[in-house]
Write an enzyme that holds these catalytic residues in place. Structure first.
Site, PDB file in Angstrom:
ATOM      1  N   ASP A   1       0.853  -1.194   0.000  1.00 25.42           N
ATOM      2  CA  ASP A   1       0.000   0.000   0.000  1.00 25.42           C
ATOM      3  C   ASP A   1       0.887   1.241   0.000  1.00 25.42           C
ATOM      4  OD1 ASP A   1      -2.398  -1.535   0.197  1.00 25.42           O
ATOM      5  OD2 ASP A   1      -1.928  -1.871   2.316  1.00 25.42           O
TER       6      ASP A   1
ATOM      7  N   LYS B   1      -1.979  -8.908  -9.176  1.00 21.82           N
ATOM      8  CA  LYS B   1      -3.237  -8.198  -9.410  1.00 21.82           C
ATOM      9  C   LYS B   1      -3.014  -6.678  -9.399  1.00 21.82           C
ATOM     10  CE  LYS B   1      -7.849  -7.835  -7.586  1.00 21.82           C
ATOM     11  NZ  LYS B   1      -8.505  -7.590  -6.326  1.00 21.82           N
ATOM     12  N   PHE B   2      -2.227  -6.220  -8.422  1.00 21.32           N
ATOM     13  CA  PHE B   2      -2.022  -4.771  -8.316  1.00 21.32           C
ATOM     14  C   PHE B   2      -1.086  -4.241  -9.396  1.00 21.32           C
ATOM     15  CE2 PHE B   2      -4.289  -2.626  -4.993  1.00 21.32           C
ATOM     16  CZ  PHE B   2      -4.956  -3.690  -4.417  1.00 21.32           C
TER      17      PHE B   2
ATOM     18  N   LYS C   1      -0.962  10.030   0.644  1.00 21.45           N
ATOM     19  CA  LYS C   1      -0.957  11.346   1.307  1.00 21.45           C
ATOM     20  C   LYS C   1       0.229  11.494   2.254  1.00 21.45           C
ATOM     21  CE  LYS C   1      -5.929  11.874   1.148  1.00 21.45           C
ATOM     22  NZ  LYS C   1      -7.176  11.560   1.816  1.00 21.45           N
TER      23      LYS C   1
HETATM   24  C1  LIG Z   1      -1.760  -3.138  -2.693  1.00 23.09           C
HETATM   25  S1  LIG Z   1      -2.034  -4.731  -2.120  1.00 23.09           S
HETATM   26  C2  LIG Z   1      -0.924  -5.733  -3.095  1.00 23.09           C
HETATM   27  C3  LIG Z   1      -1.296  -7.181  -3.075  1.00 23.09           C
HETATM   28  C4  LIG Z   1      -0.421  -8.106  -3.930  1.00 23.09           C
HETATM   29  N1  LIG Z   1       0.954  -8.142  -3.444  1.00 23.09           N
HETATM   30  C5  LIG Z   1      -0.467  -7.707  -5.377  1.00 23.09           C
HETATM   31  O1  LIG Z   1       0.548  -7.193  -5.879  1.00 23.09           O
HETATM   32  O2  LIG Z   1      -1.499  -7.921  -6.004  1.00 23.09           O
HETATM   33  C6  LIG Z   1      -1.206  -4.705  -0.551  1.00 23.09           C
HETATM   34  C7  LIG Z   1      -1.599  -5.882   0.323  1.00 23.09           C
HETATM   35  O3  LIG Z   1      -0.812  -5.874   1.504  1.00 23.09           O
HETATM   36  C8  LIG Z   1      -1.642  -6.213   2.603  1.00 23.09           C
HETATM   37  N2  LIG Z   1      -0.991  -5.642   3.790  1.00 23.09           N
HETATM   38  C9  LIG Z   1      -0.830  -4.324   4.071  1.00 23.09           C
HETATM   39  N3  LIG Z   1      -0.134  -4.162   5.207  1.00 23.09           N
HETATM   40  C10 LIG Z   1       0.142  -5.413   5.660  1.00 23.09           C
HETATM   41  C11 LIG Z   1       0.836  -5.900   6.793  1.00 23.09           C
HETATM   42  N4  LIG Z   1       1.377  -5.065   7.697  1.00 23.09           N
HETATM   43  N5  LIG Z   1       0.942  -7.246   6.951  1.00 23.09           N
HETATM   44  C12 LIG Z   1       0.398  -8.086   6.040  1.00 23.09           C
HETATM   45  N6  LIG Z   1      -0.281  -7.678   4.937  1.00 23.09           N
HETATM   46  C13 LIG Z   1      -0.395  -6.357   4.754  1.00 23.09           C
HETATM   47  C14 LIG Z   1      -2.981  -5.603   2.261  1.00 23.09           C
HETATM   48  O4  LIG Z   1      -4.051  -6.221   2.942  1.00 23.09           O
HETATM   49  C15 LIG Z   1      -3.051  -5.835   0.758  1.00 23.09           C
HETATM   50  O5  LIG Z   1      -3.664  -7.061   0.444  1.00 23.09           O
END
Ligand SMILES: C[S@@+](CC[C@H](N)C(=O)[O-])C[C@H]1O[C@@H](n2cnc3c(N)ncnc32)[C@H](O)[C@@H]1O
Length: 227
Positions: A132, A206-207, A136
């Site tokens: 993520d 996916k992202f 901001k």
């Molecule tokens: C933007 S998505 C990317 C998902 C995947 N890696 C992709 O590229 O499709 C970021 C993922 O990280 C997970 N996430 C965020 N912070 C995390 C944390 N501290 N521990 C485990 N998962 C986390 C979120 O729930 C989300 O599914």
């Protein structure tokens, strides 16, 4: 390791579109493939029943890339960490569909998993694909890649172990590069100290697809632990 007793009864993939029988099956799958923070430091030789190269992926999302990597490398073991329960549900279904014996999951914060469950000097590879970006400025402190994170991760990798990061958000990619370049004990595998070309072994996530649709660039980084 203590028995896995946590239920996944709340793992609803799409509200109203999962039957009781499917839910029961997911509960059973979590019992087999899920790991719990409460069980503390994990003995992965025992979990997987062997000693094999070990990859930890942080933030697997819906798990498409995680499942593809585990299926393509049955001689290696994979540990996926994801906070989002629908993602864990999708991963559990994928593990069963592809009969993967080399993938286990944590449904919790990766920082807690690293601190409480992963032994020092034990991982061969850590993957962080499209975390993520927290666009901001006032949210930048929520970004997972920070100096303390780099130091925590370094201790968990073996010397020579690889940290592979990717982002489609250039300002976050630059932040990752700055943090990792300043962190002691790491070496950037890019000859020019910047980003590397998209490595062919990384499945399209996916992202990443979303980023491409939005016209974003894709930025990969590989650092190894040098001491
Ligand atoms: C933007 S998505 C990317 C998902 C995947 N890696 C992709 O590229 O499709 C970021 C993922 O990280 C997970 N996430 C965020 N912070 C995390 C944390 N501290 N521990 C485990 N998962 C986390 C979120 O729930 C989300 O599914």
């Amino acid at each position: 390791m203590a028995q896995n007793t946590r239920t996944v009864r709340s793992f609803v993939l799409r509200k109203g579109r999962i039957t009781e029988a499917q839910q029961r099956a997911l509960d059973e799958d979590w019992f087999r493939f899920g790991l719990n923070l409460e069980d503390g430091m994990a003995d992965f030789d025992q979990v997987f029943g062997r000693n094999a190269p070990r990859t930890l992926e942080i933030g697997c999302g819906m798990g498409g890339a995680t499942l593809a990597m585990a299926a393509a490398a049955p001689e290696q073991d994979f540990i996926g960490v994801e906070v989002h329960q629908a993602g864990i549900g999708a991963l559990l279904l994928g593990i069963k569909k592809h009969s993967l014996g080399n993938l286990r999951l944590y449904r919790c914060d990766a920082l807690d998993v690293l601190k409480q469950c992963i032994a020092d000097n034990s991982l061969d590879r850590v993957l962080l694909f499209f975390p993520d970006p927290w666009h901001k400025k006032r949210h930048h402190k929520r970004r997972i890649v920070q100096a303390e994170f780099a130091e925590l991760l370094r201790g968990k990798l073996k010397v020579g172990g690889l940290f592979h990061l990717a982002s489609d958000w250039q300002p976050y990619a630059q932040h990752m590069l700055d943090v990792m370049s300043a962190a002691p004990g790491w070496r950037n595998l890019a000859a020019d100290g910047g980003f590397i070309p998209r490595p062919p072994e990384r499945p399209l996530t996916k992202f990443e697809q979303r980023g491409e649709r939005l016209g974003h660039g894709i930025f990969d980084l590989k650092f190894i632990r040098v001491d």
